[in-house]
Design a protein around this motif. Structure first.
Motif, PDB file in Angstrom:
ATOM      1  N   PRO A  19       0.808  -1.227   0.000  1.00 42.56           N
ATOM      2  CA  PRO A  19       0.000   0.000   0.000  1.00 42.56           C
ATOM      3  C   PRO A  19       0.836   1.269   0.000  1.00 42.56           C
ATOM      4  CG  PRO A  19      -0.037  -1.049   2.154  1.00 42.56           C
ATOM      5  CD  PRO A  19       0.611  -2.016   1.219  1.00 42.56           C
ATOM      6  N   ASN A  20       1.985   1.238   0.682  1.00 41.13           N
ATOM      7  CA  ASN A  20       2.830   2.428   0.690  1.00 41.13           C
ATOM      8  C   ASN A  20       3.516   2.635  -0.648  1.00 41.13           C
ATOM      9  OD1 ASN A  20       2.857   3.709   3.510  1.00 41.13           O
ATOM     10  ND2 ASN A  20       3.097   1.555   3.985  1.00 41.13           N
ATOM     11  N   GLY A  21       3.776   1.533  -1.365  1.00 45.23           N
ATOM     12  CA  GLY A  21       4.273   1.662  -2.730  1.00 45.23           C
ATOM     13  C   GLY A  21       3.249   2.350  -3.619  1.00 45.23           C
ATOM     14  N   ILE A  22       1.980   1.985  -3.429  1.00 38.82           N
ATOM     15  CA  ILE A  22       0.888   2.652  -4.156  1.00 38.82           C
ATOM     16  C   ILE A  22       0.843   4.133  -3.777  1.00 38.82           C
ATOM     17  CG2 ILE A  22      -1.629   2.775  -4.413  1.00 38.82           C
ATOM     18  CD1 ILE A  22      -1.685  -0.266  -3.993  1.00 38.82           C
ATOM     19  N   GLY A  23       1.065   4.404  -2.482  1.00 38.29           N
ATOM     20  CA  GLY A  23       1.092   5.791  -2.013  1.00 38.29           C
ATOM     21  C   GLY A  23       2.177   6.608  -2.682  1.00 38.29           C
ATOM     22  N   CYS A  24       3.329   5.983  -2.951  1.00 32.54           N
ATOM     23  CA  CYS A  24       4.411   6.673  -3.658  1.00 32.54           C
ATOM     24  C   CYS A  24       3.951   7.128  -5.034  1.00 32.54           C
ATOM     25  CB  CYS A  24       5.619   5.751  -3.789  1.00 32.54           C
ATOM     26  SG  CYS A  24       6.585   5.543  -2.282  1.00 32.54           S
ATOM     27  N   VAL A  25       3.203   6.258  -5.714  1.00 31.23           N
ATOM     28  CA  VAL A  25       2.715   6.583  -7.053  1.00 31.23           C
ATOM     29  C   VAL A  25       1.746   7.766  -7.009  1.00 31.23           C
ATOM     30  CG1 VAL A  25       1.401   5.738  -9.038  1.00 31.23           C
ATOM     31  CG2 VAL A  25       3.014   4.211  -7.863  1.00 31.23           C
ATOM     32  N   PHE A  26       0.782   7.726  -6.084  1.00 27.96           N
ATOM     33  CA  PHE A  26      -0.174   8.831  -5.961  1.00 27.96           C
ATOM     34  C   PHE A  26       0.530  10.133  -5.571  1.00 27.96           C
ATOM     35  CE2 PHE A  26      -3.469   5.444  -5.373  1.00 27.96           C
ATOM     36  CZ  PHE A  26      -4.299   5.847  -6.407  1.00 27.96           C
TER      37      PHE A  26
END
Length: 261
Positions: free
Chosen positions: A198-205
Motif C-alpha cells: 500500500p505504501n508503494g501505491i502511495g508513492c505513485v499517488f
C-alpha cells in the motif's frame, strides 16, 4: 550479525517514518486554522481525514503485540494519528455549516468505529496465532492504507478541471510522498507485504500530485494574480497565501479570464 543489522536498520527507518508520519498528520494544520478563521470549510472535503482516521485505527490494531509482534513504532504513530484526525474532524464538524454534512460525518465515523471493533473481536477470538491474525488484519490494513493515499483523487480532479492548485496543499503532497517512501522501505526490512504494497501505491499517488504541481504552478499564479487585480488586493500574493485569499466560486470565472476566453 546480519539479523541484528537488519533490526537496527528497521528501527532507524521506523523512527524516521514516525517523524515523517507526524509531519503528514500535522500538515493540514494551516488549512484548519484557515477554516476556524473563516468559520467555514468552503470546498474542502472531509474524505482525506476520514480515510486517514480509518487507516490509523486499523494500523493500530495491526501493530498490537497479540496481532503483529514487535510493531511498537507502528502502534505509537497510529495512536498519535488517531488523536490528530479526531481534532481535525471535530473542527470540520463544527464549521461544515450544513446539518446534512454533519450527519454524514457522524454516520461514517460510527461505521468506522463499529467496523474496527468488530474486526478486533473476531480476529482475537476466532484466530489463535499471531501469524493468522497478521494475515487477516494485514489484508484489511493494506486495503485501507491504499484508500488513504487514494483519497485526494477528488482534489486532483478539481486541480485538473480548474487548473488551480489552491485546494491541494503542497506541503501535504510532499510529506505524503515522503511518508509513503519511508514506510515502503520499512516494509522491505524484512519484507512485509502489508506495509510495502500500500505504501508503494502511495508513492505513485504522491508522485502524480507533485507532477500536477509542476504542470499547474504557472496557471495557479496567473489565476491568483488575476484575482488580486479584480478584487483589489494589495501586495504580493504567493502560493502559501492562496487558501486564505480564495473564493472557490470564482475559480471558473478567473480561469476564463486568464485563458482569454
Amino acid at each position: 550479525m546480519v539479523h541484528e543489522q537488519l533490526n537496527l536498520i528497521r528501527k532507524i527507518v521506523g523512527i524516521l517514518g514516525n517523524f515523517i508520519s507526524l509531519c503528514l498528520f500535522l500538515s493540514p494544520t494551516p488549512t484548519f486554522i484557515h477554516i476556524v478563521k473563516k468559520k467555514s470549510v468552503e470546498k474542502y472535503s472531509p474524505l482525506p481525514y476520514l480515510a486517514t482516521l480509518l487507516n490509523c485505527l486499523v494500523r493500530a490494531l495491526y501493530g498490537l503485540p497479540m496481532v503483529h509482534p514487535d510493531s511498537t513504532l507502528l502502534v505509537t504513530i497510529s495512536g498519535i494519528g488517531i488523536t490528530i484526525e479526531i481534532v481535525f474532524l471535530t473542527i470540520f464538524f463544527v464549521f461544515c455549516g450544513r446539518q446534512q454534512h454533519r450527519l454524514v460525518i457522524s454516520a461514517v465515523l460510527t461505521v468506522q468505529v463499529v467496523f474496527v471493533a468488530t474486526l478486533a473481536v473476531l480476529v482475537l477470538t476466532l484466530e489463535h496465532t499471531t501469524d493468522q491474525r497478521t494475515i487477516s488484519v494485514g489484508i484489511v490494513s493494506c486495503v485501507f492504507n491504499a484508500m488513504m493515499y487514494a483519497s485526494p483523487l477528488s482534489v486532483m480532479k478539481m486541480v485538473i478541471k480548474t487548473k488551480s492548485l489552491e485546494f491541494m496543499p503542497f506541503l501535504l503532497s510532499v510529506v505524503g510522498f515522503l511518508n509513503a517512501g519511508v514506510w515502503t522501505i520499512y516494509g522491505f526490512v524484512p519484507f512485509d507485504p502489508f506495509l510495502a504494497i500500500p505504501n508503494g501505491i502511495g508513492c505513485v499517488f504522491g508522485l502524480v500530485q507533485l507532477i500536477l504541481y509542476g504542470t499547474y504552478y504557472k496557471s495557479t499564479k496567473g489565476i491568483m494574480e488575476e484575482r488580486k487585480n479584480r478584487l483589489g488586493y494589495v501586495g504580493e500574493v504567493g502560493l502559501s497565501n492562496a487558501i486564505a485569499q480564495t473564493e472557490p466560486e470564482n475559480i471558473p470565472y478567473v480561469n476564463k479570464r486568464v485563458s482569454g476566453v
